[in-house]
Design a protein around this motif. Structure first.
Motif, PDB file in Angstrom:
ATOM      1  N   ALA A  34       0.712  -1.232   0.203  1.00 52.20           N
ATOM      2  CA  ALA A  34       0.021  -0.143   0.060  1.00 52.20           C
ATOM      3  C   ALA A  34       0.684   1.430  -0.043  1.00 52.20           C
ATOM      4  O   ALA A  34       0.451   2.232  -0.680  1.00 52.20           O
ATOM      5  N   GLY A  48       1.994   3.604   4.247  1.00 47.45           N
ATOM      6  CA  GLY A  48       0.922   2.376   4.081  1.00 47.45           C
ATOM      7  C   GLY A  48       0.207   1.712   5.089  1.00 47.45           C
ATOM      8  O   GLY A  48       0.887   1.614   6.148  1.00 47.45           O
ATOM      9  N   LYS A  60      -6.436  -1.858   2.050  1.00 46.08           N
ATOM     10  CA  LYS A  60      -5.248  -1.207   2.165  1.00 46.08           C
ATOM     11  C   LYS A  60      -5.785   0.047   1.921  1.00 46.08           C
ATOM     12  O   LYS A  60      -6.540   0.622   1.264  1.00 46.08           O
ATOM     13  N   SER A  62      -3.298   4.184   1.665  1.00 46.11           N
ATOM     14  CA  SER A  62      -1.848   5.055   1.622  1.00 46.11           C
ATOM     15  C   SER A  62      -2.132   6.545   1.808  1.00 46.11           C
ATOM     16  O   SER A  62      -3.310   7.004   1.695  1.00 46.11           O
TER      17      SER A  62
END
Length: 161
Positions: A34, A48, A60, A62
């Motif tokens: 991520a 991430g 996920k 980010s």
């Protein structure tokens, strides 16, 4: 007369990622993946996060920066809000967080900021079940704790309203 309040916070420290159980290690790898998708043109600090849900799904997130700095969002919050939107009935079992600098392969220490700790705490309260936190600690080390409460012992919650 004042009295003392003792708050105990416990972390597990792993000297190397290969000491982690397989589910925790896989989640850490997902967080690293991520981080590669972060939009961080200003800080060049790629964060991430990966969340493991009770149904086995991994969500996920980010960090997403913006030229108007307050408009950006941290990796932990992008992941947890995506999980809450797409899997509203699923409990969160674990969250893994990692970071790296642009054009570097070494992953660095990553700890949730105060806002992310508060949001994670809200979801832990909402589901009435602890969320395990896995944090890359740099130099191959990994820190884990069994609950967001370990990161935010004097948290603000609905009980404060």
């Amino acid at each position: 007369m004042p009295w003392k309040l003792a708050l105990n916070t416990f972390f597990y420290v792993y000297d190397h990622e290969n000491e982690l159980d397989i589910d925790t290690f896989k989640l850490l790898l997902s967080a690293r993946q991520a981080a590669e998708n972060a939009y961080a043109p200003y800080s060049n600090f790629f964060v991430g996060a990966a969340i493991l849900l009770e149904n086995g799904a991994i969500v996920k997130g980010s960090n997403q920066e913006n030229a108007a700095y307050p408009s950006g969002l941290c990796a932990e919050r992008t992941a947890i809000f995506a999980a809450g939107s797409n899997y509203p009935t699923q409990k969160i079992l674990m969250v893994a967080i990692t970071a790296k600098r642009k054009n570097e392969s070494l992953f660095l220490a990553a700890n949730p900021c105060g806002a992310c700790r508060q949001v994670l705490s809200e979801y832990e309260n909402k589901q009435n079940q602890p969320i395990k936190v896995i944090m890359e600690a740099g130099n191959g080390k990994v820190y884990t704790c069994d609950s967001v409460n370990m990161l935010l012992p004097l948290k603000f919650s609905s009980g404060n309203l």
